[in-house]
Design a protein around this motif. Sequence first.
Motif, PDB file in Angstrom:
ATOM      1  N   ILE A   1      -4.357  -8.195   9.249  1.00  0.00           N
ATOM      2  CA  ILE A   1      -5.389  -7.630  10.144  1.00  0.00           C
ATOM      3  C   ILE A   1      -5.872  -8.701  11.118  1.00  0.00           C
ATOM      4  N   LEU A   2      -6.112  -9.920  10.602  1.00  0.00           N
ATOM      5  CA  LEU A   2      -6.572 -11.020  11.457  1.00  0.00           C
ATOM      6  C   LEU A   2      -5.547 -11.334  12.551  1.00  0.00           C
TER       7      LEU A   2
ATOM      8  N   TRP B   1     -10.151   0.017   3.588  1.00  0.00           N
ATOM      9  CA  TRP B   1      -9.511  -0.603   4.759  1.00  0.00           C
ATOM     10  C   TRP B   1     -10.559  -0.937   5.821  1.00  0.00           C
ATOM     11  N   LYS B   2     -11.494   0.006   6.073  1.00  0.00           N
ATOM     12  CA  LYS B   2     -12.530  -0.215   7.089  1.00  0.00           C
ATOM     13  C   LYS B   2     -13.467  -1.367   6.698  1.00  0.00           C
ATOM     14  N   GLU B   3     -13.758  -1.466   5.389  1.00  0.00           N
ATOM     15  CA  GLU B   3     -14.604  -2.571   4.916  1.00  0.00           C
ATOM     16  C   GLU B   3     -13.958  -3.924   5.198  1.00  0.00           C
ATOM     17  N   GLU B   4     -12.654  -4.022   4.933  1.00  0.00           N
ATOM     18  CA  GLU B   4     -11.931  -5.270   5.194  1.00  0.00           C
ATOM     19  C   GLU B   4     -11.836  -5.543   6.697  1.00  0.00           C
TER      20      GLU B   4
ATOM     21  N   LEU C   1      -4.103  -9.953  -4.621  1.00  0.00           N
ATOM     22  CA  LEU C   1      -2.984 -10.479  -3.844  1.00  0.00           C
ATOM     23  C   LEU C   1      -2.700  -9.620  -2.618  1.00  0.00           C
ATOM     24  N   ASP C   2      -2.726  -8.292  -2.825  1.00  0.00           N
ATOM     25  CA  ASP C   2      -2.521  -7.357  -1.699  1.00  0.00           C
ATOM     26  C   ASP C   2      -3.648  -7.492  -0.671  1.00  0.00           C
ATOM     27  N   LYS C   3      -4.865  -7.705  -1.183  1.00  0.00           N
ATOM     28  CA  LYS C   3      -6.015  -7.869  -0.284  1.00  0.00           C
ATOM     29  C   LYS C   3      -5.841  -9.093   0.608  1.00  0.00           C
TER      30      LYS C   3
END
Length: 635
Positions: free
Chosen positions: A392-393, A425-428, A383-385
């Motif tokens: 971010i988008l 965070w960087k992966e997302e 859910l947080d993801k």
Amino acid sequence: MDEKLLRKKFSIKSSDIKILYKIISDLNVRFGFDAKHFKKISIPNINTYSWSYAINRIITGFWLQKKYSILNNISVYNVSSNERNILLGNFINLINKLNKLRKKILNKKLLKNWLNIIPQIIKEFFYIPLKYKIFFFKLENIWKKIILNGIIINYKKKISIDCLLKQFFQYNFSLYKTNTFMSGYINIMNFNKIRIIPFKMICIIGCDQENLSLYTQTNILNLINQKIYQNNKNIFFETVLSTQKYLFCSYTKNIKTEKKNYPSKYITDILYYIKKNFYITNKNKYNKKKIHILKQVYINNKNKLNYSYLINYNVEKFSKEKKDIKKYKKINFIIKKNIPITELINFWKNPIQYFFKKNLNIYILNNIKNQLSEDELFHIPSLDKYIIKNKILKYYLLKKNTKSLFKKFQLKNQLPHDHIGKILWKEEEKKIYLLSNQINKIKNSPKEISFNLKIKKYKLSGKIKEINKLNLIHWCTNKINFKEIISLWIEHLVFCILKKSSKSILLGINNTNIKFSYLTKIKAEKYLKKYIQGYLDGLKKPLLILKSGIIWLQSIYMKKFNIIKNDKYNINIAKKNFLKEWNGNSFYKGEKKNIYIKKLIPKINPIIIKKICRTCEYWLLPIFKNTNIRKYHIK
């Protein structure tokens, strides 16, 4: 918090427990009170996981009232109502008192210093009504007795409270008498506790061959010799003698080990004896010479996994209860002629769940207690993801820097601590960066259109967003799934009716996309009528559109030739894929575990499988025909 007397002391109601669990899960409190506590238990100072940080978040939120999101490296937590502020104030009072108690009992002390600790705990943490005063008075006396015994024998070493508590809890068992039975209640016990004690109903659970071994003593009626009786007593025989009205026996097949479990020999012997010597009263023909002791035998073995046998001595109660059963009234559905497009989309996202929620008002919520964790985060919860990706988008589309956003989520405990959080965070960010580039390439002066269409005698109204010059764009920050596909499909049909030469596209992460081909106005209207009719039918009776059926359709449909494969090989593959999704595995809960689906389909069979597949084919084949949908889009 489940203790009523503790809650009452701090003015916390039982209905408040769910609210508190929700708030604690939002705050992501994991372990420890403050930095000193972290040091004491030898773990790194992860301040944001502590109770002191959570309390500071609540207090700053109360004073600032949504004016700031971050203040002095504290993420402000806002509470919506005054009632919740009062509840949180009472809860914080409890946490602070618990922390003070933790400090008091942390170190070893002399016995005399432990003398008043239990009376203090009772006084500070429990509301004591008049009927419980004697009980708590006994508890205080037991504690004082333990301490004074140590003082009398001149024990002068310092001692931890753990040693004293062990003895204290052993003493507490003396408040209750062993092997006693409560009249008017359900008594749960082992067989060896029963000594021909009569009960109205006895339920024997787990009557497997492994659990009930056969007796070795040949002369089972020899009750004179106590040694023989104690060592070789026939427990099952005694249980049957103890039963006054009902005897219930059950055994269960072990699914995990796939081991065949058979009923105990006692059950098979009883059934054989009943069939041989007694008759059933509901049969027209019977032998009157047979002794009539048993009036009815109920055998329930419809479910192959659970078998139960109920021997009933009083059938009249059952017959009376059946007569008194009230007939349920049919639900009268009021279908409005004005249908918002949001309602139509929400229905097609999950027709079964929509039926239960909208028509029957059945909302099944997850148990919040099970969501709380004491472990350190090493991943981002789903859910947080989802929230993080969307934020971010939004920042990328507005061409903003995401450093402040990262800090905000880390202070909210929605990211793992320190370097792990940065890596994840960087992966997302990489995934969302690719998606934002896809959107920016296609996006061109997006507009929003309001519409009001008349379909048969119904009016479909609403708004369609992100309409560009040539196409309609949707995107999702997760993998493309059925809910996203069906949502855009409904809007695409409306879009084709409103505009000529219109196409739609659905964008997902990892450069995935689904393109919806252009439809003529007549064809789009035909499909839209069909889905509105499906919506109307689904309000009266749930449509069996399941993910397992969608996967079956994808496995058997060949887009290139626009045909359904009929050969045995492909049919078997499609069936296997259906059952994989239905049954699930150790990593994924299958559809059969879904609480809504369970109510409709308690047990799967070939007829229901066929019905699910045909339903999915009828309603969803137009989507497969007019899109480039692939296998990985559904999984």
